[in-house]
Design a protein around this motif. Sequence first.
Motif, short mmCIF file in Angstrom:
data_model
loop_
_atom_site.label_atom_id
_atom_site.label_comp_id
_atom_site.label_asym_id
_atom_site.label_seq_id
_atom_site.Cartn_x
_atom_site.Cartn_y
_atom_site.Cartn_z
N ARG A 78 -86.80 115.72 2.67
CA ARG A 78 -87.99 115.01 2.32
C ARG A 78 -87.79 113.67 1.99
N LEU A 79 -86.69 113.22 1.41
CA LEU A 79 -86.43 111.94 0.87
C LEU A 79 -86.32 111.13 2.48
N ALA A 80 -85.51 111.63 3.52
CA ALA A 80 -85.29 111.01 4.50
C ALA A 80 -86.48 110.84 5.35
N SER A 81 -87.44 111.73 5.38
CA SER A 81 -88.83 111.43 6.11
C SER A 81 -89.63 110.37 5.19
N ASP A 82 -89.71 110.19 3.98
CA ASP A 82 -90.24 109.14 3.17
C ASP A 82 -89.82 107.99 3.60
N ASN A 93 -79.85 121.57 -1.83
CA ASN A 93 -80.43 120.30 -1.91
C ASN A 93 -80.86 119.67 -0.53
N ALA A 94 -80.63 120.56 0.47
CA ALA A 94 -80.95 120.00 1.85
C ALA A 94 -82.77 119.80 2.00
N GLN A 95 -83.45 120.64 1.35
CA GLN A 95 -84.76 120.48 1.67
C GLN A 95 -85.24 118.97 1.03
N GLU A 96 -84.73 118.60 -0.20
CA GLU A 96 -85.10 117.68 -0.84
C GLU A 96 -84.44 116.38 -0.06
N HIS A 134 -83.52 119.50 8.40
CA HIS A 134 -83.10 120.15 7.20
C HIS A 134 -81.46 120.71 7.82
N ILE A 135 -81.29 120.85 9.09
CA ILE A 135 -79.85 121.07 9.42
C ILE A 135 -78.83 120.04 9.23
N LEU A 136 -79.42 118.84 9.60
CA LEU A 136 -78.50 117.60 9.18
C LEU A 136 -78.41 117.33 7.91
N ALA A 137 -79.26 117.50 7.01
CA ALA A 137 -79.47 117.37 5.65
C ALA A 137 -78.46 118.55 5.05
N SER A 138 -78.36 119.51 5.47
CA SER A 138 -77.25 120.55 4.87
C SER A 138 -75.88 120.33 5.36
N SER A 165 -84.75 112.12 12.62
CA SER A 165 -85.85 113.38 12.86
C SER A 165 -86.47 113.52 11.68
N ALA A 166 -86.24 113.29 10.55
CA ALA A 166 -87.10 113.40 9.48
C ALA A 166 -88.45 112.43 9.80
N ALA A 167 -88.16 111.36 10.20
CA ALA A 167 -89.28 110.44 10.29
C ALA A 167 -90.07 110.88 11.42
N ALA A 168 -89.68 111.53 12.57
CA ALA A 168 -90.26 112.40 13.64
C ALA A 168 -90.92 113.48 13.58
N GLY A 169 -90.99 114.06 12.30
CA GLY A 169 -91.45 115.45 11.72
C GLY A 169 -90.75 116.42 12.44
#
Length: 159
Positions: free
Chosen positions: A129-133, A123-126, A112-116, A102-106
């Motif tokens: 971001r790492l998952a997107s990169d 720390n979810a937003q960071e 953010h929900i999955l990260a949380s 989901s992060a890679a797909a924008g």
Amino acid sequence: MNLAQTPPRGGVTVGTLSDLPPLEAGAVIYLRHWFSGAGTREQMRRDFEVNFGPEMAEAAFEAFGRLCNFCATHGRRPLVRHGMTCKCLGADENCFANLLASAAAGQQDDAHILASLIVTPRNAQELARLASDCGLLMQQIMGVQPPPQPVRPAAATLH
């Protein structure tokens, strides 16, 4: 069975690796490699180099390492993983794979929900971001193109 004998919920089988698209399946396999020790991490690095060339391999390896280490350092609890050769897909592994995809797909809200679910809200937003990169690099080296996604689905019910 008492609570002390209850297996961790994060390890509950929710499917099989073969059910996943390539990016998500790769994320689970590499997650298992990363946390199984230095030998499997080195094997992962060599596989990346053979398949993607040294420059892309190094960037992807480092990005994946940052993502996994962030989960380990800031996780609500350790991510539960199945064994290296297991065909099952665990709940935590599925969450991690969907975060990366989901992060890679924008899809930042979903990421953010999955990260949380993996790390604390602060720390979810960071983590997203790492998952997107990491996800963007993995898409590039795997030749995976994300399917076009509508901003809002016409219906939330799939089946």
